[in-house]
Design a protein around this motif. Structure first.
Motif, PDB file in Angstrom:
ATOM      1  N   MET A 176       0.951  -1.161   0.138  1.00 13.54           N
ATOM      2  CA  MET A 176      -0.176   0.028  -0.069  1.00 13.54           C
ATOM      3  C   MET A 176       0.699   1.254   0.008  1.00 13.54           C
ATOM      4  N   PHE A 177       0.555   2.365  -0.980  1.00 16.24           N
ATOM      5  CA  PHE A 177       1.162   3.580  -0.764  1.00 16.24           C
ATOM      6  C   PHE A 177       0.941   3.996   0.669  1.00 16.24           C
ATOM      7  N   THR A 178       2.010   4.937   1.068  1.00 18.84           N
ATOM      8  CA  THR A 178       1.811   5.698   2.256  1.00 18.84           C
ATOM      9  C   THR A 178       0.749   6.944   1.995  1.00 18.84           C
ATOM     10  N   ALA A 179       0.482   7.372   3.300  1.00 17.44           N
ATOM     11  CA  ALA A 179      -0.286   8.493   3.188  1.00 17.44           C
ATOM     12  C   ALA A 179       0.012   9.916   2.447  1.00 17.44           C
ATOM     13  N   THR A 180       1.209   9.909   2.294  1.00 16.49           N
ATOM     14  CA  THR A 180       1.811  11.350   1.901  1.00 16.49           C
ATOM     15  C   THR A 180       2.096  10.933   0.421  1.00 16.49           C
ATOM     16  N   THR A 181       2.104   9.755  -0.284  1.00 16.58           N
ATOM     17  CA  THR A 181       2.348   9.685  -1.614  1.00 16.58           C
ATOM     18  C   THR A 181       1.177   8.559  -2.352  1.00 16.58           C
ATOM     19  N   PRO A 182       0.017   9.380  -2.079  1.00 14.69           N
ATOM     20  CA  PRO A 182      -1.303   8.486  -2.581  1.00 14.69           C
ATOM     21  C   PRO A 182      -1.106   7.955  -4.301  1.00 14.69           C
ATOM     22  N   ARG A 183      -1.939   6.926  -4.342  1.00 10.71           N
ATOM     23  CA  ARG A 183      -1.920   6.638  -5.768  1.00 10.71           C
ATOM     24  C   ARG A 183      -2.574   7.562  -6.850  1.00 10.71           C
ATOM     25  N   ARG A 229       1.675  20.519  -0.389  1.00  4.12           N
ATOM     26  CA  ARG A 229       2.182  19.338   0.276  1.00  4.12           C
ATOM     27  C   ARG A 229       3.246  18.482  -0.651  1.00  4.12           C
ATOM     28  N   GLY A 230       3.624  19.130  -1.910  1.00 11.73           N
ATOM     29  CA  GLY A 230       4.638  18.647  -2.433  1.00 11.73           C
ATOM     30  C   GLY A 230       4.039  17.527  -3.323  1.00 11.73           C
ATOM     31  N   LEU A 231       2.845  17.433  -3.656  1.00 14.45           N
ATOM     32  CA  LEU A 231       2.484  16.163  -4.382  1.00 14.45           C
ATOM     33  C   LEU A 231       2.429  16.698  -5.901  1.00 14.45           C
ATOM     34  N   ALA A 232       3.184  15.613  -6.851  1.00 18.07           N
ATOM     35  CA  ALA A 232       3.323  16.004  -8.188  1.00 18.07           C
ATOM     36  C   ALA A 232       2.044  15.728  -8.902  1.00 18.07           C
ATOM     37  N   HIS A 233       1.734  16.716  -9.779  1.00 16.36           N
ATOM     38  CA  HIS A 233       0.461  16.964 -10.074  1.00 16.36           C
ATOM     39  C   HIS A 233       0.513  18.041 -11.296  1.00 16.36           C
ATOM     40  N   THR A 234      -0.571  17.963 -12.082  1.00 14.29           N
ATOM     41  CA  THR A 234      -0.743  18.805 -13.230  1.00 14.29           C
ATOM     42  C   THR A 234      -2.048  19.224 -13.631  1.00 14.29           C
ATOM     43  N   VAL A 235      -2.333  20.512 -14.019  1.00 15.47           N
ATOM     44  CA  VAL A 235      -3.688  20.861 -14.713  1.00 15.47           C
ATOM     45  C   VAL A 235      -3.667  20.833 -16.149  1.00 15.47           C
ATOM     46  N   LEU A 236      -4.839  20.201 -16.612  1.00 13.51           N
ATOM     47  CA  LEU A 236      -4.976  20.044 -17.917  1.00 13.51           C
ATOM     48  C   LEU A 236      -6.243  20.913 -18.373  1.00 13.51           C
ATOM     49  N   GLY A 239       2.588   8.637 -12.711  1.00 15.29           N
ATOM     50  CA  GLY A 239       2.608   9.036 -11.255  1.00 15.29           C
ATOM     51  C   GLY A 239       1.940  10.208 -10.810  1.00 15.29           C
ATOM     52  N   LEU A 240       1.393  11.053 -11.835  1.00 20.02           N
ATOM     53  CA  LEU A 240       1.123  12.500 -11.416  1.00 20.02           C
ATOM     54  C   LEU A 240      -0.594  12.148 -11.170  1.00 20.02           C
ATOM     55  N   ILE A 241      -1.215  13.268 -10.262  1.00 19.29           N
ATOM     56  CA  ILE A 241      -2.365  13.554  -9.966  1.00 19.29           C
ATOM     57  C   ILE A 241      -2.798  14.453 -10.883  1.00 19.29           C
ATOM     58  N   VAL A 242      -3.643  14.267 -11.807  1.00 19.36           N
ATOM     59  CA  VAL A 242      -3.912  15.153 -12.821  1.00 19.36           C
ATOM     60  C   VAL A 242      -5.394  15.803 -12.730  1.00 19.36           C
ATOM     61  N   LEU A 243      -5.404  17.185 -12.707  1.00 18.80           N
ATOM     62  CA  LEU A 243      -6.707  17.915 -12.591  1.00 18.80           C
ATOM     63  C   LEU A 243      -7.145  18.550 -14.004  1.00 18.80           C
TER      64      LEU A 243
END
Ligand SMILES: Nc1ncnc2c1ncn2[C@@H]1O[C@H](COP(=O)(O)OS(=O)(=O)O)[C@@H](OP(=O)(O)O)[C@H]1O
Ligand SMILES: Nc1ncnc2c1ncn2[C@@H]1O[C@H](COP(=O)(O)OP(=O)(O)O)[C@@H](O)[C@H]1O
Length: 231
Positions: free
Chosen positions: A30-37, A65-72, A110-114
């Motif tokens: 399981m991924f840890t709380a700070t690195t969600p799927r 929170r330093g979470l890798a993400h991007t906005v499309l 691995g990115l969160i996408v918005l």
């Protein structure tokens, strides 16, 4: 391996191992709380409803929170990747198909996408949802009546459409089908930006266990159902 030069797969595997060590401190897969799927939040709604505003509001919280993400954003993709497309039903379908596949590639990396696209038709929203694993897709209906969007008119598009300068304007000359089963509805005509982002954040942070201790429930892959807006 020749002359100390390592093949690409070596680095890829080393990196994957390092990421796994970092993200799987519990050692149980399981991924840890700070690195969600990674996941995608897909904002749908009329022009002027608040899709971009909410995507960027959520982006700020992820950034903090330093979470890798991007906005499309539809407006942005339409200046490049989708510059050949207009606003007919067929072109909107192709636009969303491309956007969905880009989102999928980024989520797989691995990115969160918005993703902020009008996505007016239920069939196209379903098409995008089906690209992702169950539980990896959050549909957010940015729910704002047409009359309010027309009053806001941040880009003066409605005004131009009424003057016949913008063809197939969503809500006027082109349909918007109200989402039947989004994970979230945000009534942006009733809530201010801060309240809306806080509500969105609460849902996302809970569902993906961001900044919380992992619980058995967070590993569930099923849809959570529609969350009823509350204040
Ligand atoms: N006819 C018409 N109808 C709706 N929107 C129009 C139109 N013409 C241009 N624009 C601008 O394009 C943005 C919407 O692009 P999308 O890619 O999100 O649209 S769609 O999902 O393919 O329907 C939209 O951005 P948002 O206002 O952020 O929604 C507008 O800036
Ligand atoms: N609760 C809210 N959520 C998002 N935007 C809101 C809200 N209330 C008012 N607004 C305003 O509505 C406008 C929405 O514009 P925008 O985010 O560009 O919409 P869209 O991307 O859907 O076209 C912004 O000026 C924003 O400040």
């Amino acid at each position: 391996m020749v002359d100390g030069v390592r093949p690409v797969w070596y680095h890829t595997r080393k990196r994957a191992d390092a990421v796994r060590r970092f993200s799987d401190r519990r050692g149980d897969g399981m991924f840890t709380a700070t690195t969600p799927r990674p996941f995608v939040v897909w904002f749908t709604g009329l022009s002027g409803g608040g899709k971009s505003t909410l995507a960027h509001g959520l982006s700020q919280r992820l950034q903090a929170r330093g979470l890798a993400h991007t906005v499309l954003d539809g407006d942005v993709l339409r200046t490049g990747l989708c510059a050949d497309l207009g606003f007919s039903v067929a072109d909107r379908h192709e636009n969303i198909r491309r956007a969905g596949h880009v989102a999928k590639i980024l989520v797989d990396a691995g990115l969160i996408v918005l993703a902020a696209f009008i996505t007016p038709l239920e069939g196209d929203r379903r098409m995008v949802r089906e690209l992702f694993a169950p539980g990896q897709f959050v549909e957010v209906h940015v729910d704002c009546p047409l009359a309010v969007c027309q009053r806001r008119d941040p880009k003066l598009l409605y005004q131009k459409a009424r003057a016949g300068l913008v063809p197939a304007m969503t809500g006027l000359a082109s349909p918007y089908e109200r989402p039947k089963q989004p994970e979230l509805r945000i009534p942006t005509d009733q809530w201010d930006v801060e309240t809306s982002v806080a509500y969105l954040w609460e849902f996302v942070a809970t569902r993906y266990a961001i900044g919380t201790t992992p619980s058995p429930a967070r590993n569930s892959e099923g849809r959570d159902g529609v969350s009823t807006p509350r204040r």
